[in-house]
Design a protein around this motif. Sequence first.
Motif, PDB file in Angstrom:
ATOM      1  N   SER A   1       0.826  -1.220   0.000  1.00 35.12           N
ATOM      2  CA  SER A   1       0.000   0.000   0.000  1.00 35.12           C
ATOM      3  C   SER A   1       0.855   1.263   0.000  1.00 35.12           C
ATOM      4  O   SER A   1       0.342   2.346  -0.304  1.00 35.12           O
ATOM      5  N   VAL A   2       2.149   1.158   0.303  1.00 36.38           N
ATOM      6  CA  VAL A   2       3.000   2.352   0.273  1.00 36.38           C
ATOM      7  C   VAL A   2       3.330   2.759  -1.163  1.00 36.38           C
ATOM      8  O   VAL A   2       3.821   3.866  -1.391  1.00 36.38           O
ATOM      9  N   ILE A   3       3.050   1.872  -2.121  1.00 36.31           N
ATOM     10  CA  ILE A   3       3.342   2.174  -3.530  1.00 36.31           C
ATOM     11  C   ILE A   3       2.136   2.850  -4.160  1.00 36.31           C
ATOM     12  O   ILE A   3       1.041   2.278  -4.174  1.00 36.31           O
ATOM     13  N   PRO A   4       2.294   4.049  -4.683  1.00 37.78           N
ATOM     14  CA  PRO A   4       1.168   4.759  -5.336  1.00 37.78           C
ATOM     15  C   PRO A   4       0.890   4.166  -6.715  1.00 37.78           C
ATOM     16  O   PRO A   4       1.368   4.672  -7.727  1.00 37.78           O
TER      17      PRO A   4
ATOM     18  N   THR B   1       4.443   8.758 -11.970  1.00 38.44           N
ATOM     19  CA  THR B   1       5.490   9.699 -11.566  1.00 38.44           C
ATOM     20  C   THR B   1       5.993   9.390 -10.164  1.00 38.44           C
ATOM     21  O   THR B   1       7.202   9.347  -9.907  1.00 38.44           O
ATOM     22  N   LEU B   2       5.066   9.177  -9.224  1.00 46.40           N
ATOM     23  CA  LEU B   2       5.466   8.860  -7.861  1.00 46.40           C
ATOM     24  C   LEU B   2       6.146   7.493  -7.781  1.00 46.40           C
ATOM     25  O   LEU B   2       7.055   7.296  -6.965  1.00 46.40           O
ATOM     26  N   VAL B   3       5.715   6.553  -8.632  1.00 45.08           N
ATOM     27  CA  VAL B   3       6.363   5.236  -8.642  1.00 45.08           C
ATOM     28  C   VAL B   3       7.809   5.367  -9.106  1.00 45.08           C
ATOM     29  O   VAL B   3       8.714   4.720  -8.559  1.00 45.08           O
ATOM     30  N   THR B   4       8.052   6.204 -10.111  1.00 46.36           N
ATOM     31  CA  THR B   4       9.438   6.398 -10.576  1.00 46.36           C
ATOM     32  C   THR B   4      10.294   7.035  -9.483  1.00 46.36           C
ATOM     33  O   THR B   4      11.460   6.656  -9.302  1.00 46.36           O
TER      34      THR B   4
ATOM     35  N   LEU C   1       6.039  -0.354 -13.350  1.00 45.58           N
ATOM     36  CA  LEU C   1       6.479   0.495 -14.461  1.00 45.58           C
ATOM     37  C   LEU C   1       6.443  -0.267 -15.778  1.00 45.58           C
ATOM     38  O   LEU C   1       6.124   0.311 -16.828  1.00 45.58           O
ATOM     39  N   VAL C   2       6.766  -1.551 -15.742  1.00 43.74           N
ATOM     40  CA  VAL C   2       6.665  -2.365 -16.955  1.00 43.74           C
ATOM     41  C   VAL C   2       5.222  -2.385 -17.447  1.00 43.74           C
ATOM     42  O   VAL C   2       4.956  -2.280 -18.651  1.00 43.74           O
TER      43      VAL C   2
END
Length: 891
Positions: free
Chosen positions: A813-816, A821-824, A846-847
Amino acid sequence: MSARDGFAFGWGSSRWGQLGEASPSRRPVLEPLVLPSLEGGHVVSTAGGEGHSLVVTGAGTVFSAGRGHEGQLGHGDKEDVHGFRQVTALSDEVVLGVACGALHSVCRTSGGRVFMWGLIHAEKGQTTEAGEAGSDGAAAGDARQMLGITGHNATLHRIVQDSTTRWLTARDDVEHGQAASEHGAASSDEHRLAAEGFGGGGAAATAATAGAAAAEEGAGAGTVGTDEGIIHMDARRCIVLQPVLCTSLQGHRISMVSAGFGHTLALTEGGRVFSCGYNDRGQLGLGHRMNSSSFQLVRALANKRCSKIVCGQQHNLALVSVAPDHEVVFTWGNGALGQLGLGRSVTGRRTPVVVPGILAAASPADNEDKGKSGGLAASAEPAGLAEFAGFLAKSVSVVDIAAGANHSVCVVSDGSVFTWGHGEYGQHGSASSVSTSDLVDAFHYYVPQKLEVDADFVQVSCGACFTLGLTREGQVWSWGWNSHGVLGHGKGFFSYRPMEIQKLACNDRTAISISAGYNHCLAIVGDSGSASAMQLRQLLNHLPSADLKLTLPHLSECYFAHRAIVESRSAYLRGFIQSALDAGDAQYERVEVPPEETHPGIPEGAKWVLHVQLTVLEDVSRLSVAAFLHFLYTDRLQAPPHKLVEVGHMAESLFLPRLASLCWSARGNHRVKIPPSDFEVQMDAAVDDPRFADVFFAVGGVESSLLAGDAAHAVAGGGGGGGRGPPAASIAKAEEHSEALSERTDGVWAYSALLRRVDYFGSLLSGKFKTSVVHLSPHQVVQVVDISGLIADGIQLSTFKRVIRFIYSGSPSVIPVDDPTLVTELVVAAERLGVAQLVLQCEKLLVNFLQDERENAIACAPFALRHNLRRLAKHCKDILASTTEAPTTGG
């Protein structure tokens, strides 16, 4: 833990270490056990071969274990592996699924590509153990030499060549036992030899000669010539020690793979089927018997849409859509033991054909006038699928299929199971009715028969001579031959009847998927506990990192724990410990850390710990206390059966309803509702809490007036100060220092025992880097780490805090997930800080964000290379290569 993630359980044969034991005893595992080297959970796919296993984690990483003599483990050697080891050759790929043949392995990636390794028919240019895959000319020469046709007798040479070609191309074969004369078949080889002057003659010889001429003319003008037949006959398998890309599938996105004894199937996103490998029984579905080292389209299914494929030893099944929400089973390959389900007269099929008896038998009331099988004749192929459309409207659809060595199984939409094929070892679970079994009628199971069992199935998987079934409620059933304990019922068990595997039957545990190897089984099992919690198990009673000592008045044992974990997981104990501190009942003690128990980054010698006596747990046994602490750290129940009641009552007194429910459920009360896990939420809340923090990550460091001693200095460790008492001046200003730091908003409080599990932070807090020390109380020493450099490099403080949250809770859940953009930003920070699992999960997202678009790949490739994101860079490269060479298709 996502809906598809879980823990891997295994049972059955462990001869080669395929169940992941570090030191296999070679004795079978008779009941399901968690695979030892995969206790961290997050497994999404499993597969078993003859003596090896593959698993895929939620981050798309592949691990293998077991027999490696043929290179099937993919580690670059032929060594057996005990304990699952990552297949590093696939480190740059996001793997979604795997399949195991007897002695080879296959996987598919997020980009729809397929890799193979082990004992395979290598494509040209692929690197094998003996070098690069051989040429056609060499294969043809070897075949001729093997047959003894070296050119000394041109006539015999031509006859053997043509006979071989006819057999390989199945030119004269007839399906379904029809007479050869009906198809104008050529004469036998004996007649042909007579026509060539080796005896005999007359009309037969003339006819044979004419037939031979016509055959040769057809070979020259048709699809397969003599040399080509010789070459394919001699196509041999070779050992490939590491995964190699299947170039013959480039341009197609593969959504599923399956493997048999020596052949492989691949299913595209568009529903088309490709095959390669051995073809001596027509298992490739190409209409002939020639082996193929490259994948070939199964043209008989080209105008149909398949949704699933499975391989038996030498036969296959495919789910094919024939109408909206209706699917039927197609089959092909070896049928000598009835595994095709087409009746006693069919011993094999070289092209796919529908199995007509399944749906008809599922609704016999609607098909009373259709014959014994309740529908279309089982031994005759229907003229087409149109007849099925109307029939399906009143019937059910097939939802899953599986194939064993020589038997087949399917599940229909009402939860029923149908089974057919070889039944000598009880593969059909039919002990209840001798009158209809193959003990009376040897061909009874040459057509599909319904399994009589009171369960609602949704998935099946077959081993060599047994079957596993998964119910809608998540229960696992087994039936068949119990060699090596594959049925999972324990020592001495024998029964042909389908039975639920009790070891997996728990109110807190449900199976997600099942897979069977030749003589071992794997299951992905989810429970209500957090998968991430298992990673804290190593901290249980771990003195070097502990800051809390728990004792009970009536017990001599003491338990070393961690305030951040205990107080976050139990609100009652948090209040109790604070009250004990306020009342002076809790005291700080200096304890010695034995040198042999220290770890890198943790100081030797004496350290301060808070000693709390748990008077609220009077008369509780040592085993129950251990079970209670195990739950706080792992979110799971581990208690002896005779202590469940005591642990349950203790949990109720400490206001831990989840632990109490787990105890009552384990005692057999399956009506109790187990509350969902709150582990990740509780641990996430512990981030940035200064009450028991021993690290403060500050932007710009701290004022010199707050530093302990004369000036900033390096320390070894932190968390307890290595036993050093604070200077008197620092003690006097402790409250002032604590308030000053607490008011800062440009930093993050953290707990070193949790951070040190990551190598980067272990080194950072070990004294190898210069840090500052502040005393917040006489016994709370805080290391201050200046992270200005990270901020200057573009890592936001909020992103840094997300990384810390992931280390604490392991929660996805900490991953948006909806914000690329936030993941990068997060993946850059995670890579910089060495949090590998977070990097893998972000890369996988991202993939998916790329969507195989060329423009996205062009923009993302430099970013991936700059930040050492190898899997993302590889995926971008593949997209650019495929869009340059040829357009990607769904099928």
